[in-house]
Write a protein that holds these residues in place. Structure first.
Motif, PDB file in Angstrom:
ATOM      1  N   UNK A  26       1.200  -1.090   0.160  1.00  0.00           N
ATOM      2  CA  UNK A  26      -0.075   0.123  -0.097  1.00  0.00           C
ATOM      3  C   UNK A  26       0.829   1.423   0.013  1.00  0.00           C
ATOM      4  N   UNK A  27       1.938   1.123   0.835  1.00  0.00           N
ATOM      5  CA  UNK A  27       2.312   2.049   0.845  1.00  0.00           C
ATOM      6  C   UNK A  27       3.605   2.678  -0.262  1.00  0.00           C
ATOM      7  N   UNK A  28       4.182   1.802  -1.220  1.00  0.00           N
ATOM      8  CA  UNK A  28       4.575   1.857  -1.981  1.00  0.00           C
ATOM      9  C   UNK A  28       4.066   2.362  -3.001  1.00  0.00           C
ATOM     10  N   UNK A  29       2.757   1.593  -3.357  1.00  0.00           N
ATOM     11  CA  UNK A  29       1.621   1.886  -4.381  1.00  0.00           C
ATOM     12  C   UNK A  29       1.308   3.784  -3.986  1.00  0.00           C
ATOM     13  N   UNK A  30       1.166   3.787  -3.455  1.00  0.00           N
ATOM     14  CA  UNK A  30       1.414   6.128  -2.842  1.00  0.00           C
ATOM     15  C   UNK A  30       2.293   6.639  -2.746  1.00  0.00           C
ATOM     16  N   UNK A  31       4.128   5.715  -2.638  1.00  0.00           N
ATOM     17  CA  UNK A  31       4.889   6.967  -2.819  1.00  0.00           C
ATOM     18  C   UNK A  31       4.800   6.859  -4.523  1.00  0.00           C
ATOM     19  N   UNK A  32       4.643   5.508  -5.103  1.00  0.00           N
ATOM     20  CA  UNK A  32       4.602   5.571  -6.906  1.00  0.00           C
ATOM     21  C   UNK A  32       3.724   5.981  -7.615  1.00  0.00           C
ATOM     22  N   UNK A  33       2.633   6.369  -6.529  1.00  0.00           N
ATOM     23  CA  UNK A  33       1.465   7.389  -7.332  1.00  0.00           C
ATOM     24  C   UNK A  33       2.185   8.937  -7.389  1.00  0.00           C
ATOM     25  N   UNK A  34       2.377   9.573  -6.189  1.00  0.00           N
ATOM     26  CA  UNK A  34       3.334  10.645  -5.305  1.00  0.00           C
ATOM     27  C   UNK A  34       4.313  10.727  -6.616  1.00  0.00           C
ATOM     28  N   UNK A  35       4.832  10.217  -6.899  1.00  0.00           N
ATOM     29  CA  UNK A  35       5.914  10.724  -7.965  1.00  0.00           C
ATOM     30  C   UNK A  35       5.307  10.790  -9.751  1.00  0.00           C
ATOM     31  N   UNK A  90       4.946  13.943  -9.471  1.00  0.00           N
ATOM     32  CA  UNK A  90       5.491  15.857  -8.795  1.00  0.00           C
ATOM     33  C   UNK A  90       5.779  15.422 -10.874  1.00  0.00           C
ATOM     34  N   UNK A  91       6.688  14.170 -10.806  1.00  0.00           N
ATOM     35  CA  UNK A  91       6.527  14.272 -12.463  1.00  0.00           C
ATOM     36  C   UNK A  91       6.114  14.998 -13.608  1.00  0.00           C
ATOM     37  N   UNK A  92       4.363  14.128 -13.700  1.00  0.00           N
ATOM     38  CA  UNK A  92       3.822  15.912 -14.481  1.00  0.00           C
ATOM     39  C   UNK A  92       3.785  16.445 -14.144  1.00  0.00           C
ATOM     40  N   UNK A  93       4.072  17.328 -12.732  1.00  0.00           N
ATOM     41  CA  UNK A  93       4.074  18.434 -12.226  1.00  0.00           C
ATOM     42  C   UNK A  93       5.749  19.213 -12.953  1.00  0.00           C
ATOM     43  N   UNK A  94       6.398  18.507 -12.780  1.00  0.00           N
ATOM     44  CA  UNK A  94       7.686  19.091 -13.010  1.00  0.00           C
ATOM     45  C   UNK A  94       7.502  19.299 -14.539  1.00  0.00           C
ATOM     46  N   UNK A  95       6.711  18.514 -15.507  1.00  0.00           N
ATOM     47  CA  UNK A  95       6.911  18.149 -16.738  1.00  0.00           C
ATOM     48  C   UNK A  95       6.207  19.465 -17.412  1.00  0.00           C
TER      49      UNK A  95
END
Length: 80
Positions: free
Chosen positions: A47-56, A59-64
């Motif tokens: 569950x935590x891995x899914x949350x971290x990957x979704x946040x990353x 963040x990548x979409x926002x930065x792009x």
């Protein structure tokens, strides 16, 4: 050789067999509990891995999507 009669169990042997039976039952319960805990830990990690990957990914979409900032050039100091 004389045949041995089935002797009655002494109170000590009865107590020992009861302790062994209880220890075996407790061991089974402890193993089941440890397995349940490890399953719960693996579920939480997933569950935590899914949350971290979704946040990353967010963040990548926002930065792009945001324009790249150009660093300001430093002004040279004038000699006095």
């Amino acid at each position: 050789m004389s045949a041995k009669k089935p002797a009655e169990q002494s109170p000590e042997s009865i107590a020992r067999s009861n302790r062994q039976r209880l220890a075996a039952e407790e061991g089974v319960r402890a193993m089941a509990d440890a397995e349940k805990q490890s399953v719960d830990i693996r579920k939480n990690m997933a569950r935590l891995r899914e949350l971290r990957e979704a946040k990353e990914a967010a963040d990548a979409t926002l930065q792009a999507s945001s324009p790249a900032t150009i660093p300001a050039k430093r002004k040279k100091k004038l000699p006095r």
